[in-house]
Design an enzyme around this catalytic site. Structure first.
Site, PDB file in Angstrom:
ATOM      1  N   ASN A 131       0.814  -1.212   0.000  1.00 25.18           N
ATOM      2  CA  ASN A 131       0.000   0.000   0.000  1.00 25.18           C
ATOM      3  C   ASN A 131       0.849   1.263   0.000  1.00 25.18           C
ATOM      4  O   ASN A 131       0.617   2.184  -0.783  1.00 25.18           O
ATOM      5  CB  ASN A 131      -0.925  -0.013   1.228  1.00 25.18           C
ATOM      6  CG  ASN A 131      -1.877   1.161   1.264  1.00 25.18           C
ATOM      7  OD1 ASN A 131      -1.457   2.300   1.422  1.00 25.18           O
ATOM      8  ND2 ASN A 131      -3.155   0.888   1.121  1.00 25.18           N
TER       9      ASN A 131
ATOM     10  N   LYS B   2       0.017   8.671   1.911  1.00 26.60           N
ATOM     11  CA  LYS B   2      -1.395   8.320   2.069  1.00 26.60           C
ATOM     12  C   LYS B   2      -2.071   9.482   2.785  1.00 26.60           C
ATOM     13  O   LYS B   2      -2.102   9.558   4.014  1.00 26.60           O
ATOM     14  CB  LYS B   2      -1.551   7.018   2.860  1.00 26.60           C
ATOM     15  CG  LYS B   2      -0.821   5.830   2.244  1.00 26.60           C
ATOM     16  CD  LYS B   2      -1.252   5.542   0.822  1.00 26.60           C
ATOM     17  CE  LYS B   2      -2.683   5.054   0.746  1.00 26.60           C
ATOM     18  NZ  LYS B   2      -3.042   4.662  -0.648  1.00 26.60           N
TER      19      LYS B   2
ATOM     20  N   ASP C  99      -3.542  -0.179   5.990  1.00 30.24           N
ATOM     21  CA  ASP C  99      -4.450  -1.123   5.318  1.00 30.24           C
ATOM     22  C   ASP C  99      -4.013  -2.583   5.430  1.00 30.24           C
ATOM     23  O   ASP C  99      -4.214  -3.373   4.500  1.00 30.24           O
ATOM     24  CB  ASP C  99      -4.606  -0.756   3.832  1.00 30.24           C
ATOM     25  CG  ASP C  99      -5.559   0.420   3.629  1.00 30.24           C
ATOM     26  OD1 ASP C  99      -6.095   0.919   4.636  1.00 30.24           O
ATOM     27  OD2 ASP C  99      -5.763   0.841   2.491  1.00 30.24           O
TER      28      ASP C  99
END
Length: 290
Positions: A24, A58, A251
């Protein structure tokens, strides 16, 4: 633009599907290089067209305390190293128009996050880099919205656009994948990608000790969604993969274990080769007579 068009045409022609995959978020240079090496080996063995994915930032974490990654400058250096060492294309996401030019100098595919799929200025800035653009469908959007989002990219002078299904909100803390979207999103006249890991998020669905929430997920259903996407003719799969999902800083509940990737992809390749999902069924409604 010429090299982007070449990659785009390779993705469109990929059989039975292409794969966008990786952890991720960038955790460290060593980890990213380790993952890229193993992912390239697996996809090369199976003959899959592969693009390595990881995020330098992110920006849409549930909590302001969450790990976000190394940031733009350091993250792009690491991704460029992956590209050079392993000779594989790169996909990463942007959150602001100002990031697009720098990202376009490294990434081969620029990804638009689901929350931002209608942001015209961001779509236009990404399009102007000339790179392939992958637009994730917002969890709040009907599939028809993606026709307009793809058109914004094309009107900015870039024909190399893809759309990506990543689930639809179902209540407050769950997502569902409607297989009809894989057919309906073809109205955008471009490749349709299935995000088979984010589609199984449970947004802000996990309460933390001491207060606050984080996103959970249903990792065990990743094969189910992947099989569905391939069977109905998805052009590409997007999935996040980690060698130690329980330790992943972002995640973790929806990252697929690296140790099981080859096994899952072998099944999906076999399924894709027998499916006619990419061909629209021609229904004859004239009266049937013996």
């Amino acid at each position: 633009m010429e090299s982007s068009s070449l990659l785009f045409n390779q993705l469109k022609a990929a059989e039975p599907f292409f794969l966008l995959a990786g952890p991720n978020v960038i955790e460290s240079e060593d980890h990213i290089l380790y993952m890229a090496k193993h992912l390239k080996n697996i996809t090369s063995k199976l003959g899959l067209k592969f693009v390595f994915k990881s995020s330098f930032d992110k920006a849409n974490r549930t909590s302001s305390k969450s790990f976000r990654g190394p940031g733009l400058a350091e993250g792009l250096k690491i991704l460029e190293k992956v590209k050079t060492i392993y000779d594989i294309p790169i996909v990463t996401d942007v959150h602001e128009s100002i990031q697009c030019e720098a990202v376009g100098r490294v990434a081969d595919i620029i990804q638009i996050p689901a929350f931002l799929c209608r942001q015209t200025d961001l779509l236009v800035a990404a399009a102007k880099t000339g790179k392939v653009i992958n637009i994730k469908k917002g969890q709040f959007c009907a599939s028809s919205v993606m026709v307009n989002s793809a058109e914004k990219v094309r009107l900015a002078g870039n024909q190399n656009v893809m759309v990506c299904e990543r689930g639809t909100m179902f209540g407050y803390n769950d997502l569902i994948v409607d297989p009809r979207n894989f057919e309906w999103m073809r109205e955008a006249n471009c490749p349709v990608v299935a995000d088979i890991t984010h589609s199984l998020q449970q947004p802000a669905g996990k309460k933390l000790e001491g207060g606050g929430v984080a996103s959970g997920g249903l990792r065990e259903l990743i094969p189910c969604i992947a099989r569905t996407a391939v069977a109905v003719g998805g052009d590409g799969l997007f999935m996040e993969v980690h060698n130690d999902p329980l330790s992943a800083p972002v995640d973790g509940p929806t990252q697929w274990p690296l140790r099981h990737l080859e096994e899952l992809l072998e099944e999906l390749v076999a399924l894709g080769r027998v499916s006619k999902g990419k061909q629209q069924f021609k229904i004859d409604l004239t009266p049937f007579c013996d």
